[in-house]
Design an enzyme around this catalytic site. Structure first.
Site, PDB file in Angstrom:
ATOM      1  N   ASN A 103       0.655  -1.311  -0.068  1.00 47.02           N
ATOM      2  CA  ASN A 103      -0.006  -0.179  -0.064  1.00 47.02           C
ATOM      3  C   ASN A 103       0.749   1.285   0.008  1.00 47.02           C
ATOM      4  O   ASN A 103       0.463   2.190  -0.887  1.00 47.02           O
ATOM      5  CB  ASN A 103      -0.934   0.005   1.218  1.00 47.02           C
ATOM      6  CG  ASN A 103      -2.386   0.008   0.921  1.00 47.02           C
ATOM      7  OD1 ASN A 103      -2.773   1.054   0.354  1.00 47.02           O
ATOM      8  ND2 ASN A 103      -3.292  -0.916   1.169  1.00 47.02           N
ATOM      9  N   ASP A 128       0.462  -9.051   4.082  1.00 46.84           N
ATOM     10  CA  ASP A 128      -0.994  -8.800   4.285  1.00 46.84           C
ATOM     11  C   ASP A 128      -2.032  -9.306   3.465  1.00 46.84           C
ATOM     12  O   ASP A 128      -3.196  -9.268   4.031  1.00 46.84           O
ATOM     13  CB  ASP A 128      -1.191  -7.144   4.649  1.00 46.84           C
ATOM     14  CG  ASP A 128      -0.398  -6.938   5.893  1.00 46.84           C
ATOM     15  OD1 ASP A 128       0.282  -7.745   6.532  1.00 46.84           O
ATOM     16  OD2 ASP A 128      -0.189  -5.690   6.092  1.00 46.84           O
ATOM     17  N   ARG A 155      -1.065 -25.304  19.824  1.00 48.01           N
ATOM     18  CA  ARG A 155      -2.363 -26.246  20.031  1.00 48.01           C
ATOM     19  C   ARG A 155      -1.531 -27.510  20.875  1.00 48.01           C
ATOM     20  O   ARG A 155      -2.591 -27.882  21.871  1.00 48.01           O
ATOM     21  CB  ARG A 155      -2.815 -26.852  18.780  1.00 48.01           C
ATOM     22  CG  ARG A 155      -4.089 -27.717  19.131  1.00 48.01           C
ATOM     23  CD  ARG A 155      -5.282 -27.179  19.474  1.00 48.01           C
ATOM     24  NE  ARG A 155      -6.017 -26.385  18.553  1.00 48.01           N
ATOM     25  CZ  ARG A 155      -7.189 -25.724  18.739  1.00 48.01           C
ATOM     26  NH1 ARG A 155      -7.814 -25.763  19.936  1.00 48.01           N
ATOM     27  NH2 ARG A 155      -7.867 -25.182  17.885  1.00 48.01           N
ATOM     28  N   GLY A 171      -1.189  -8.114  10.223  1.00 47.76           N
ATOM     29  CA  GLY A 171      -1.852  -7.679   9.367  1.00 47.76           C
ATOM     30  C   GLY A 171      -2.652  -6.312   9.855  1.00 47.76           C
ATOM     31  O   GLY A 171      -3.755  -6.110  10.723  1.00 47.76           O
TER      32      GLY A 171
HETATM   33  O1  F6P Z   1       2.377  -4.511   5.911  1.00 49.43           O
HETATM   34  C1  F6P Z   1       3.363  -5.681   6.551  1.00 49.43           C
HETATM   35  C2  F6P Z   1       3.424  -5.623   8.089  1.00 49.43           C
HETATM   36  O2  F6P Z   1       3.914  -6.784   8.504  1.00 49.43           O
HETATM   37  C3  F6P Z   1       1.983  -5.390   8.722  1.00 49.43           C
HETATM   38  O3  F6P Z   1       1.278  -6.714   8.879  1.00 49.43           O
HETATM   39  C4  F6P Z   1       2.705  -4.868  10.083  1.00 49.43           C
HETATM   40  O4  F6P Z   1       1.501  -4.098  10.741  1.00 49.43           O
HETATM   41  C5  F6P Z   1       3.478  -3.844   9.653  1.00 49.43           C
HETATM   42  O5  F6P Z   1       4.126  -4.620   8.307  1.00 49.43           O
HETATM   43  C6  F6P Z   1       4.894  -4.003  10.559  1.00 49.43           C
HETATM   44  O6  F6P Z   1       5.740  -3.111  10.180  1.00 49.43           O
HETATM   45  P1  F6P Z   1       7.260  -2.903  10.810  1.00 49.43           P
HETATM   46  O7  F6P Z   1       8.167  -3.999  10.409  1.00 49.43           O
HETATM   47  O8  F6P Z   1       7.658  -1.603  10.075  1.00 49.43           O
HETATM   48  O9  F6P Z   1       7.035  -2.785  12.168  1.00 49.43           O
END
Ligand code: F6P
Length: 324
Positions: A103, A128, A155, A171
């Site tokens: 994104n 994600d 589990r 996510g």
């Molecule tokens: O966008 C991928 C992601 O792994 C998300 O799931 C998560 O919120 C974020 O990146 C974590 O980012 P960073 O590695 O910058 O903490």
């Protein structure tokens, strides 16, 4: 177009290397010079741009992470930063870009294209799976399997101790990893930002399991869930549930971003890397390559970042029925 640069940006994802390899080897096939930009937009601003050849990408298809490194660039969010990036591309003779990321990467790419018209095609690389315009993103399948492996292990211990576990998966604004790993791990409850479930709903499910003498329960929580992070939700449930249950919390964290990409991700990344390069050569710009219903398609960056890819409601229904 004779000289194209490829870069990875944002959170890394298993399979990004396979995508880089596809861009470089595709470039050789089409007689185009391929350059690599190191550390995404930050490297563009600094002019950290190197030539890549067939050897540069040998023995990387199986490696997690990204050989080009990645970053989230604050400077590229400023007009001054983007102008520096443009000047560097011009001085290196770069005529087009392949951007591998999610994104944030495509938001930056769209603004950059509107300002400087450097043709750019994206390949969706994020665990994600939250990008409109492709059924799956590079890295998602591997991340789900990593999460599932951890859920299966948890589990075992949950069952031995008759415990409830809250497992937080990644996510940021999306429940894809949670839904897929939760269903395949037989989770009793899955909490995701796309579907509102209250603390009371979860308590009801867990109490029903307790009354049925379930020996363990697993609640998978997407980090972006509205009710908060797994630790907060677990604490609230501990204080609400009025049956004697033992609760533990595990946050899987960045382990989900690493590791050898699955066969699925390597093939997806190879198709999308080559698709992005060939799209660029065919005149696509300001678009993301994606695979929808097994067909290569191109979607404007604007749509990939503004339109929401919905989670299939059948999956949520199925999870509700099968986890009882
Ligand atoms: O966008 C991928 C992601 O792994 C998300 O799931 C998560 O919120 C974020 O990146 C974590 O980012 P960073 O590695 O910058 O903490």
């Amino acid at each position: 177009m004779k000289r194209i640069a490829v870069f990875t940006s944002g959170g890394d994802a298993p399979g990004m290397n396979a995508a880089i390899r596809a861009v470089v080897r595709g470039g050789l096939h089409h007689g185009v010079e391929i350059f690599g930009i190191i550390r995404g937009y930050n490297g563009m601003i600094k002019g950290d741009i190197i030539p890549l050849n067939s050897q540069s990408v040998s023995n990387i298809i199986q490696r997690g992470g990204t050989i080009l490194k990645s970053a989230r660039s604050k400077e590229f969010m400023t007009p001054e930063g983007r102008k520096k990036g443009y000047d560097q591309l011009k001085s290196h003779g770069i005529e087009g870009l392949v951007a591998i990321g999610g994104n944030g990467t495509f938001t930056g790419a769209e603004i950059f294209f509107n300002e400087f018209q450097i043709p750019t095609v994206g390949a969706p690389g994020t665990i994600d799976n939250d990008l409109f315009g492709t059924d799956y993103t590079i890295g998602y399948d591997t991340a789900v399997n990593t999460a599932l492996d951890a859920i299966d292990k948890i589990r075992d211990t949950a069952d031995s101790h008759d415990r409830i576990f809250f497992i937080e998966v990644m996510g940021r604004d999306s429940g894809y990893i949670a839904v897929q790993s939760g269903i395949s791990g037989g989770a009793e409850s899955i909490l995701i930002p796309e579907e509102r479930q209250t603390i009371e709903d979860v308590v009801r499910t867990l109490k029903a399991g307790f009354e049925k003498k379930k020996s363990s329960s697993i609640v998978v929580v997407a980090e972006g869930d509205e009710e908060g992070h797994a630790a907060i939700i677990a604490e609230r449930i501990k204080n609400t549930i009025d049956v004697p249950v033992d609760i533990r919390v595990t946050n899987l964290g960045h382990i989900q971003r690493g590791g050898r990409p699955s066969a699925y991700d390597r093939i997806l990344a190879s198709r999308l890397g080559l698709g992005a390069l060939e799209g660029l050569l065919a005149g696509h710009k300001n678009e993301m390559a994606g695979i929808v219903n097994d067909q290569l398609v191109y979607t404007p960056f604007h749509d990939t970042i503004t339109k929401k890819k919905e989670i299939n409601p059948d999956l949520l229904r199925l999870s509700g029925i099968l986890s009882k």
